[in-house]
Design a protein around this motif. Structure first.
Motif, short mmCIF file in Angstrom:
data_model
loop_
_atom_site.label_atom_id
_atom_site.label_comp_id
_atom_site.label_asym_id
_atom_site.label_seq_id
_atom_site.Cartn_x
_atom_site.Cartn_y
_atom_site.Cartn_z
N TRP A 11 -12.56 67.99 -4.30
CA TRP A 11 -13.64 67.91 -3.31
C TRP A 11 -14.83 67.08 -3.79
N PRO A 12 -15.19 67.05 -5.10
CA PRO A 12 -16.33 66.22 -5.50
C PRO A 12 -16.09 64.73 -5.23
N LEU A 13 -14.86 64.25 -5.52
CA LEU A 13 -14.59 62.84 -5.27
C LEU A 13 -14.60 62.54 -3.77
N LEU A 14 -14.01 63.42 -2.97
CA LEU A 14 -14.01 63.17 -1.53
C LEU A 14 -15.42 63.17 -0.98
N ALA A 15 -16.28 64.04 -1.50
CA ALA A 15 -17.69 64.03 -1.07
C ALA A 15 -18.37 62.73 -1.47
N LEU A 16 -18.07 62.25 -2.67
CA LEU A 16 -18.67 60.99 -3.12
C LEU A 16 -18.15 59.82 -2.30
N VAL A 17 -16.87 59.83 -1.96
CA VAL A 17 -16.30 58.77 -1.14
C VAL A 17 -16.97 58.75 0.24
N ALA A 18 -17.20 59.93 0.80
CA ALA A 18 -17.88 60.00 2.10
C ALA A 18 -19.29 59.44 2.00
N ALA A 19 -20.00 59.76 0.91
CA ALA A 19 -21.35 59.23 0.73
C ALA A 19 -21.33 57.72 0.54
N ALA A 20 -20.37 57.23 -0.26
CA ALA A 20 -20.26 55.79 -0.48
C ALA A 20 -19.93 55.06 0.81
N SER A 21 -19.08 55.66 1.63
CA SER A 21 -18.74 55.05 2.91
C SER A 21 -19.97 54.91 3.80
N ALA A 22 -20.79 55.97 3.85
CA ALA A 22 -22.00 55.90 4.66
C ALA A 22 -22.98 54.87 4.11
N LEU B 258 -20.81 59.61 -9.98
CA LEU B 258 -19.48 59.08 -10.28
C LEU B 258 -18.83 59.87 -11.42
N VAL B 259 -19.60 60.16 -12.44
CA VAL B 259 -19.06 60.93 -13.56
C VAL B 259 -18.68 62.33 -13.12
N LEU B 260 -19.54 62.96 -12.32
CA LEU B 260 -19.25 64.31 -11.86
C LEU B 260 -18.01 64.36 -10.98
N ALA B 261 -17.75 63.29 -10.25
CA ALA B 261 -16.58 63.25 -9.36
C ALA B 261 -15.30 62.95 -10.12
N LEU B 262 -15.39 62.06 -11.11
CA LEU B 262 -14.18 61.62 -11.82
C LEU B 262 -13.85 62.47 -13.04
N LEU B 263 -14.85 63.10 -13.65
CA LEU B 263 -14.59 63.87 -14.86
C LEU B 263 -13.56 64.97 -14.65
N PRO B 264 -13.62 65.74 -13.55
CA PRO B 264 -12.58 66.77 -13.36
C PRO B 264 -11.17 66.20 -13.22
N LEU B 265 -11.06 64.93 -12.85
CA LEU B 265 -9.75 64.30 -12.68
C LEU B 265 -9.23 63.67 -13.97
N THR B 266 -9.98 63.79 -15.05
CA THR B 266 -9.55 63.22 -16.33
C THR B 266 -8.18 63.78 -16.71
N PRO B 267 -7.18 62.92 -16.86
CA PRO B 267 -5.83 63.45 -17.14
C PRO B 267 -5.70 63.99 -18.55
N MET B 268 -4.99 65.08 -18.67
CA MET B 268 -4.64 65.64 -19.98
C MET B 268 -3.34 65.00 -20.45
N PRO B 269 -3.13 64.89 -21.76
CA PRO B 269 -1.86 64.33 -22.25
C PRO B 269 -0.67 65.11 -21.69
N LEU B 270 0.33 64.38 -21.23
CA LEU B 270 1.50 65.02 -20.65
C LEU B 270 2.29 65.75 -21.73
N PRO B 271 2.68 67.00 -21.48
CA PRO B 271 3.43 67.76 -22.50
C PRO B 271 4.83 67.19 -22.71
N ALA B 272 5.23 67.12 -23.96
CA ALA B 272 6.55 66.61 -24.31
C ALA B 272 7.09 67.37 -25.50
N VAL B 273 8.40 67.44 -25.60
CA VAL B 273 9.06 68.11 -26.72
C VAL B 273 10.18 67.21 -27.23
N ASP B 274 10.67 67.51 -28.40
CA ASP B 274 11.85 66.83 -28.92
C ASP B 274 13.09 67.55 -28.40
#
Length: 640
Positions: free
Chosen positions: A373-384, A474-490
């Motif tokens: 929701w933070p990014l969508l709110a920011l996108v709406a504000a940027a659009s306006a 921008l930081v507040l909107a994108l920071l929660p979307l920061t990807p975590m390393p994908l889990p992998a095993v041998d």
């Protein structure tokens, strides 16, 4: 020198108006250009096509533009920095896989990694033996698999065959995913920096979001065809250039790019084309004169590009739609996004870890929305904020349309059906579209969102007063979307029966039937077959193929009764009561598969499966290293 600086300032001011003002081209900003011929009558010249290049539309004197051109070489630094930055981020996301690039396994992939590694391995196998790569009998024997209808990504599997042969298919898998994330991010950065914004930093924001959006990270678990999307921005760049009057060379480049993308993944190309069509219609909606100019400039070279792409891909496309084991449609069922999927954070992200929402995803590899929701709110504000700019309006419309389409034919909120019919209900039975997972249309909104973010960042950098507030948002909107390393095993090594060549003593020219047979729930046998250098075909498998006369596709083979019996025993851990009818059916199925051996590898419920097979064949089998084997060559030959 003062005159040069003044001219350059005028050029930048004009370009800025072009990008973020009430119009998007210099021609629109000034109204129709006026030409005064010898008769003294004034005539309006055609409007400039969309996304006009600031360098081309500049009002600076030619000498000044020449100086700028000479200085352009010094601007390669930001491009290099962007490429390196995106590559580092991609390696971080796949860091755990890179720790063991030849044996690592991404947990979130389910069985998809095995399937894609098999595709890469069989392509290299076909290349070295000069065999047709479009189809094979090595899986689902004796019917085989239509590999062109399975998105086998020939655009990378064949060029990277040397990597596969030298280092194994897992190394190719890891490389394709990493290059896909970084390459997609850089390609969108390139498109934005050349056609939409002047600031490289603003373009980097857009490229970052395109390359590492929640959908991209989700697909990086197991769908390289939705990760290696770097050609899509290049295709759009060629289309834009053609609308500006570019000639034959651009048309040829476009045809080659489209043909290559077809061999990488047709579904992403279809979604991209749909979103760009929406964008174009929204952009030209109130500019008929500008639209006519763009069409006049581009229709002939577009036809040439289409002809080139079709000439290159005609045989593969025929094989896909009409060749052996082709199918008409895949029935996925209802696969639209839940409304909460647009508002929540993805599971594999910082926000998803700290503030998880309701589980409304289709699976770990299909979190196509999850913008938060933070990014969508920011996108709406940027659009306006940018609404007066046609590019921003078109991006806003595209975001809304693709987002709504991704919700499917009925609105669902928190896994509860509302009974509200949505626009996808009008399209879900259209040929080609009917095979698309509607949730994936959300990925068509990603470039539109990135364009809004890039344009707003570009404007904030120029206006300065809004720079700090915008950067904080921008930081507040994108920071929660920061990807975590994908889990992998041998992964565990293949049974010695396959890895040390013991299988050769049990196979002539028939197939191996593993217990249970390989299927979408357990495709380990595909890896074992590849490790045995495809010395034998497999009954069953993990692929998409037709079922019945209607040629309706499903994942996995058209199951034989014995395959279903063994799968049920494996699932329940209960040995079924074996009757003479089941024994006769098992013999019939083994003859259909033209089996040479039945192999029981190590695994759960092994004792139950051993008892079941022994009862079916009235043969206790024999131990061969770490597996149990039943030699059925005599049984199969007796029924011929």
């Amino acid at each position: 020198m003062d005159r040069f600086v003044a001219a350059r300032s005028r050029a930048r001011l004009t370009a800025d108006r072009n990008l973020t003002g009430p119009v998007s081209t210099v021609a629109e900003a000034k109204g129709p250009a006026i030409r005064r011929p010898a008769d003294g009558q004034e005539r309006a010249m055609p409007q400039a096509p969309m996304l006009a290049d600031p360098a081309r539309t500049s009002t600076a004197p030619r000498s000044a533009r020449a100086v700028v051109g000479r200085l352009r070489g010094h601007r390669a630094g930001p491009d290099v920095a962007a490429a390196l930055g995106f590559t580092v981020l991609a390696v971080v996301v796949l860091g755990r896989q890179w720790r063991s690039p030849t044996v690592g396994y991404l947990i979130g992939s389910g069985q998809d990694q095995r399937m894609w590694e098999w595709f890469f391995a069989v392509a290299a196998h076909s290349v070295t033996r000069l065999e047709n790569p479009l189809g094979t009998l090595l899986q689902n024997y004796p019917d085989g698999v239509n590999l062109m209808a399975n998105t086998a990504m020939f655009g990378v599997s064949i060029p990277l065959a040397p990597v596969t042969l030298l280092f194994g298919p897992t190394a190719t898998w890891t490389l394709v995913l990493t290059a896909g994330l970084a390459g997609t991010a850089f390609a969108w950065y390139w498109l934005l920096s050349r056609f939409a914004v002047r600031s490289r930093a603003a373009a980097a924001v857009g490229g970052l979001f395109c390359g590492f959006a929640p959908g991209m990270i989700s697909h990086a678990n197991g769908h390289p065809n939705f990760v290696a999307l770097a050609l899509l921005p290049l295709i759009l760049g060629c289309v834009i250039r053609l609308s500006r009057g570019a000639g034959t060379r651009t048309a040829i480049a476009l045809g080659l790019l489209v043909a290559t993308q077809i061999l990488l993944g047709e579904e992403p190309l279809l979604i991209c084309a749909m979103s760009f069509a929406v964008f174009t219609l929204a952009y030209f909606a109130f500019r008929p004169q500008l639209a006519r100019a763009a069409v006049r400039s581009s229709w002939r070279p577009l036809l040439l590009a289409a002809a080139i792409a079709l000439a290159i891909t005609a045989i593969p496309l025929w094989w896909q739609f009409f060749g052996p084991q082709s199918y008409r449609v895949i029935d996925h069922g209802t696969m639209g996004n839940d409304l909460k999927a647009l508002l929540q954070f993805p599971a594999q992200s910082l926000g998803g870890r700290t503030n998880p929402g309701q589980d409304v995803s289709i699976g770990a590899t299909e979190e196509n929305a999850y913008f938060g929701w933070p990014l969508l709110a920011l996108v709406a504000a940027a659009s306006a904020w940018l609404w007066r700019a046609p590019l921003a309006r078109a991006a806003t419309v595209t975001t809304l349309v693709m987002g709504v389409l991704s919700l499917g034919s009925e609105l669902t909120v928190g896994r509860s059906r509302t009974g509200i019919t949505l626009p996808w209900a009008w399209f879900e039975h259209v040929p080609l579209l009917e095979s698309v997972l509607e949730t994936r249309f959300a990925m068509g909104a990603v470039p539109a969102i990135a364009l809004l973010l890039a344009m707003a960042t570009d404007r904030a950098l120029r206006e300065r007063a809004t720079l700090v507030p915008w950067c904080i948002c921008l930081v507040l909107a994108l920071l929660p979307l920061t990807p975590m390393p994908l889990p992998a095993v041998d992964r565990k090594p293949a049974p010695e029966f396959f890895s040390d060549g013991t299988w050769r003593g049990y196979v002539d020219d028939g197939s191996i039937v593993t217990v249970p047979l390989p299927r979408p729930e357990d495709a380990r046998a595909l890896s074992w077959q590849a490790e045995a250098d495809f010395g034998f075909p497999l009954a069953g498998g993990y692929f998409v193929g037709p079922v019945g006369a209607a040629k309706k596709a499903k994942y996995g083979p058209d199951d034989r009764p014995t395959a279903l019996l063994l799968a049920q025993a494996d699932k329940t851990g209960v040995a079924p009561a074996i009757t003479d009818e089941l024994r006769a059916q098992a013999a019939t199925d083994l003859r259909f598969w033209r089996a040479d051996a039945v192999v029981l590898p190590p695994g759960k419920n092994r004792q139950v499966l051993r008892e079941t097979v022994s009862e079916l064949l009235r043969d206790s089998g024999q131990a061969a290293g770490d597996v149990w084997v039943w030699d059925v060559r005599a049984l199969v030959a007796a029924g011929r």
